[in-house]
Write a protein that holds these residues in place. Structure first.
Motif, short mmCIF file in Angstrom:
data_model
loop_
_atom_site.label_atom_id
_atom_site.label_comp_id
_atom_site.label_asym_id
_atom_site.label_seq_id
_atom_site.Cartn_x
_atom_site.Cartn_y
_atom_site.Cartn_z
N SER A 182 10.93 -9.39 -13.18
CA SER A 182 10.79 -8.19 -13.70
C SER A 182 11.21 -6.92 -12.55
O SER A 182 10.56 -6.29 -12.13
CB SER A 182 10.79 -7.79 -14.95
N ILE A 183 12.58 -6.08 -13.01
CA ILE A 183 13.03 -5.05 -11.33
C ILE A 183 12.25 -3.94 -12.11
O ILE A 183 11.51 -2.78 -11.35
CB ILE A 183 14.39 -4.68 -11.52
N ALA A 184 11.79 -3.46 -13.29
CA ALA A 184 11.07 -2.08 -14.58
C ALA A 184 9.75 -2.48 -14.21
O ALA A 184 9.70 -1.41 -13.13
CB ALA A 184 11.08 -2.25 -15.41
N HIS A 185 9.14 -4.13 -13.85
CA HIS A 185 8.02 -3.65 -13.21
C HIS A 185 7.91 -3.85 -11.74
O HIS A 185 6.95 -2.99 -10.93
CB HIS A 185 7.11 -5.25 -13.61
N VAL A 186 8.83 -4.24 -10.98
CA VAL A 186 9.18 -4.19 -9.59
C VAL A 186 8.82 -2.75 -9.32
O VAL A 186 8.03 -1.92 -7.94
CB VAL A 186 10.04 -4.69 -9.13
N VAL A 187 9.43 -1.49 -9.64
CA VAL A 187 9.90 -0.38 -9.78
C VAL A 187 8.78 0.67 -9.85
O VAL A 187 8.05 1.16 -9.10
CB VAL A 187 11.02 -0.04 -9.88
N GLU A 188 8.08 0.25 -11.47
CA GLU A 188 6.57 0.39 -11.11
C GLU A 188 5.23 0.21 -10.59
O GLU A 188 5.38 1.45 -10.61
CB GLU A 188 6.68 0.23 -13.27
N TRP A 189 5.05 -1.01 -10.87
CA TRP A 189 3.64 -1.52 -10.00
C TRP A 189 3.84 -1.80 -8.82
O TRP A 189 2.95 -1.35 -7.97
CB TRP A 189 3.31 -2.30 -11.31
N HIS A 190 4.76 -1.56 -7.99
CA HIS A 190 5.47 -1.97 -6.71
C HIS A 190 5.78 -1.11 -5.63
O HIS A 190 5.53 -0.63 -4.38
CB HIS A 190 6.03 -3.10 -5.98
N TYR A 191 6.94 -0.31 -5.98
CA TYR A 191 7.81 0.67 -5.66
C TYR A 191 7.41 2.31 -5.64
O TYR A 191 7.59 2.77 -4.39
CB TYR A 191 9.42 0.55 -5.00
N LEU A 192 7.04 2.69 -7.09
CA LEU A 192 6.42 3.80 -7.22
C LEU A 192 5.34 4.29 -6.78
O LEU A 192 4.84 5.48 -5.86
CB LEU A 192 5.97 4.06 -8.72
N PRO A 193 4.33 3.53 -6.33
CA PRO A 193 2.98 4.28 -5.21
C PRO A 193 3.41 4.45 -4.33
O PRO A 193 2.63 4.71 -3.50
CB PRO A 193 2.09 2.46 -6.09
N MET A 194 4.46 3.74 -3.86
CA MET A 194 4.90 4.19 -2.42
C MET A 194 4.97 5.41 -2.15
O MET A 194 4.29 5.54 -1.38
CB MET A 194 6.40 3.35 -2.20
N LEU A 195 5.24 6.10 -3.22
CA LEU A 195 5.50 7.55 -3.24
C LEU A 195 3.99 8.49 -2.79
O LEU A 195 3.37 9.00 -2.04
CB LEU A 195 6.27 8.24 -3.98
N GLY A 196 3.08 7.73 -3.65
CA GLY A 196 1.59 8.06 -3.61
C GLY A 196 0.91 7.57 -2.12
O GLY A 196 0.04 9.04 -1.27
N VAL A 197 1.86 6.77 -1.21
CA VAL A 197 0.98 6.10 0.05
C VAL A 197 1.70 7.50 1.18
O VAL A 197 0.88 7.30 1.64
CB VAL A 197 1.53 4.49 -0.57
N GLY A 198 3.24 7.13 0.79
CA GLY A 198 3.69 8.19 1.25
C GLY A 198 2.68 9.91 1.68
O GLY A 198 2.37 10.40 2.57
N LEU A 199 2.30 10.49 0.60
CA LEU A 199 1.38 11.38 0.57
C LEU A 199 0.15 11.18 1.11
O LEU A 199 -0.62 11.92 1.87
CB LEU A 199 1.77 12.25 -1.03
N LEU A 200 -0.63 10.50 0.79
CA LEU A 200 -2.54 9.70 0.94
C LEU A 200 -2.14 9.92 2.83
O LEU A 200 -2.44 10.85 3.55
CB LEU A 200 -1.89 8.39 0.82
N GLY A 201 -0.67 8.87 3.30
CA GLY A 201 -0.45 9.29 4.59
C GLY A 201 -0.44 10.51 5.16
O GLY A 201 -1.00 10.79 7.05
N LEU A 202 0.35 11.27 4.80
CA LEU A 202 0.38 12.82 5.10
C LEU A 202 -0.94 13.65 5.71
O LEU A 202 -1.38 14.64 6.39
CB LEU A 202 1.02 13.90 4.08
N TRP A 203 -2.09 12.82 4.35
CA TRP A 203 -2.84 13.42 4.23
C TRP A 203 -3.82 12.85 5.69
O TRP A 203 -4.74 13.42 6.68
CB TRP A 203 -4.13 13.21 2.88
N LEU A 204 -3.76 11.56 5.69
CA LEU A 204 -4.68 11.02 6.47
C LEU A 204 -4.30 11.50 8.68
O LEU A 204 -4.82 11.69 8.82
CB LEU A 204 -4.69 9.65 6.47
N GLY A 205 -2.49 11.61 7.88
CA GLY A 205 -1.91 11.98 10.04
C GLY A 205 -2.92 13.67 9.88
O GLY A 205 -3.65 13.02 10.70
N ASN A 206 -3.02 13.94 8.66
CA ASN A 206 -3.66 15.62 8.78
C ASN A 206 -5.35 15.41 9.64
O ASN A 206 -6.17 16.06 10.13
CB ASN A 206 -3.71 16.21 8.42
#
Lengths: 211, 180
Positions: A182-206
């Motif tokens: 299911s690509i819908a599941h993969v997008v929602e639960w695998h890849y969309l959290p990637m955006l949050g992780v990217g933002l978390l990385g900005l904060w952790l980097g700081n």
């Protein structure tokens, strides 16, 4: 200029031979090698998806894995370049993750459009995100630990790209382990959290990479 | 120019090998190189010297990230720019805090605090007793006729900080005049 002369005298008086840091290509190869080994060991322990020989003839699945793998390689290289104050004078290469990221999004969108009728959704949901986050912990810790020994002048971006690289290792593992079309599941639960992780990385980097 | 540039790379290579004389020479050359870069971007010479020291310390701390194989100047400038931005960020964060004070004051004070019905000349003696910066701002605004923006440009401050300082001065003046 007097204070500056004093500072120069103080700094030069105690100067010792210094071993130059690893070249970013070698550094990224080290990270990629270790992460690939980690991925293989994790897959060996948890098992490859039983339908892998059928999945690997699906063009969209192959394209997804290939672009995700490219994202992992290019983000590792970019993180290594971002560890240097001058990006090792390879600015274009440091921003290269944009290319596999765009390709990856294009592949996922195309796969979603081609998913007709949609594959059934699996029964689980957030468990996938949690599994990826757990799997990425070790590579993320190791990368941040290495980065702290360098001198990044782009510490927020370095933190973000480093986490995306670690996340792509976790995402690769789950796609190669879990039986799920299911690509819908993969997008929602695998890849969309990637955006949050990217933002978390900005904060952790700081927080962790500022020097 | 190329010889000089080669020289910096050579000096850094020798420094990385532990040569104290080469390192001192390299840091001096770097300070000469960066001073005009900072002077063009900062107003006060004290600020330039402080930041230059901070940059030299950062170069010292990050010297292991230079391998002697690529040009030295872009590496040194990257560190200098990084420290300069850090410095400016901290500087403007302070001013922003002042500007927030100004927003609070706007709510407390009457709409037009400059409409006092008095001429500048009649209170100039009181103005001169204010702290120097506030007195200068009031003199420029009410005697010489400059706007807050022009005063800001003249004094190297931002416009909000000028308005805050002026409002604080009005408050002090009002209290003093009311007591008389």
């Amino acid at each position: 200029m007097n204070d500056i002369e004093q500072l120069i005298a103080g700094l030069s008086k105690d100067v010792q031979p210094v071993k130059p840091a690893l070249h970013p290509y070698k550094l990224s190869l080290q990270w990629i090698g270790a992460a690939a080994l980690y991925l293989l060991v994790t897959l060996a322990l948890t098992g490859l998806r039983p339908d892998w020989h059928e999945s690997f003839v699906e063009p969209w699945f192959v394209a997804e894995i290939a672009t995700l793998f490219a994202l992992f390689i290019v983000t590792a290289l970019s993180t290594a370049l971002l560890a240097f104050p001058d990006l090792h004078q390879k600015r274009l290469l440091a921003y290269a993750p944009l290319v596999p990221a765009v390709l990856f999004v294009a592949v996922i969108l195309s796969a979603a459009l081609a998913d007709t009728p949609p594959a059934p959704l699996p029964e689980h949901s957030i468990e996938c995100t949690c599994s990826i986050l757990l799997t990425m912990l070790l590579p993320a810790l190791w990368t941040f630990y290495s980065l702290r020994r360098y001198a990044s002048t782009h510490y927020r971006l370095a933190g973000s790209i480093a986490l995306l690289s670690a996340f792509s290792v976790g995402a690769l593992w789950l796609r190669l382990h879990e039986v799920n079309d299911s690509i819908a599941h993969v997008v929602e639960w695998h890849y969309l959290p990637m955006l949050g992780v990217g933002l978390l990385g900005l904060w952790l980097g700081n927080r962790l990479l500022k020097w | 120019m190329t010889n000089r540039d080669d020289n910096l790379e050579d000096l850094m290579r020798q420094s990385l090998a532990g040569d104290q004389r080469a390192y001192a020479e390299l840091l001096r050359a770097t300070a000469r190189l960066l001073k005009p870069f900072l002077s063009n971007r900062l107003r006060q010479s004290g600020e330039v010297d402080d930041l230059l020291q901070e940059i030299l310390l950062s170069i010292h701390k990050a010297r292991h990230t230079y391998d002697g194989q690529r040009p030295y100047k872009p590496w040194a400038y990257a560190i200098a720019k990084f420290r300069l931005l850090d410095h400016l960020r901290a500087h403007y964060a302070d001013r922003l805090r002042d500007a927030e004070d100004y927003d609070e004051l706007e709510e407390i004070l009457p709409d037009d605090v400059t409409e006092t019905g008095m001429s500048y000349e009649s209170i100039s003696a009181e103005v001169e007793k204010l702290p120097e910066k506030q007195a200068t701002i009031l003199r420029l605004m009410h005697h010489d006729g400059y706007t807050a923006r022009e005063v800001a440009a003249k004094m190297g401050m931002n416009e909000s900080a000028v308005k805050v300082a002026a409002h604080r001065a009005y408050k002090i003046l009002r209290e003093r005049l009311e007591r008389q």
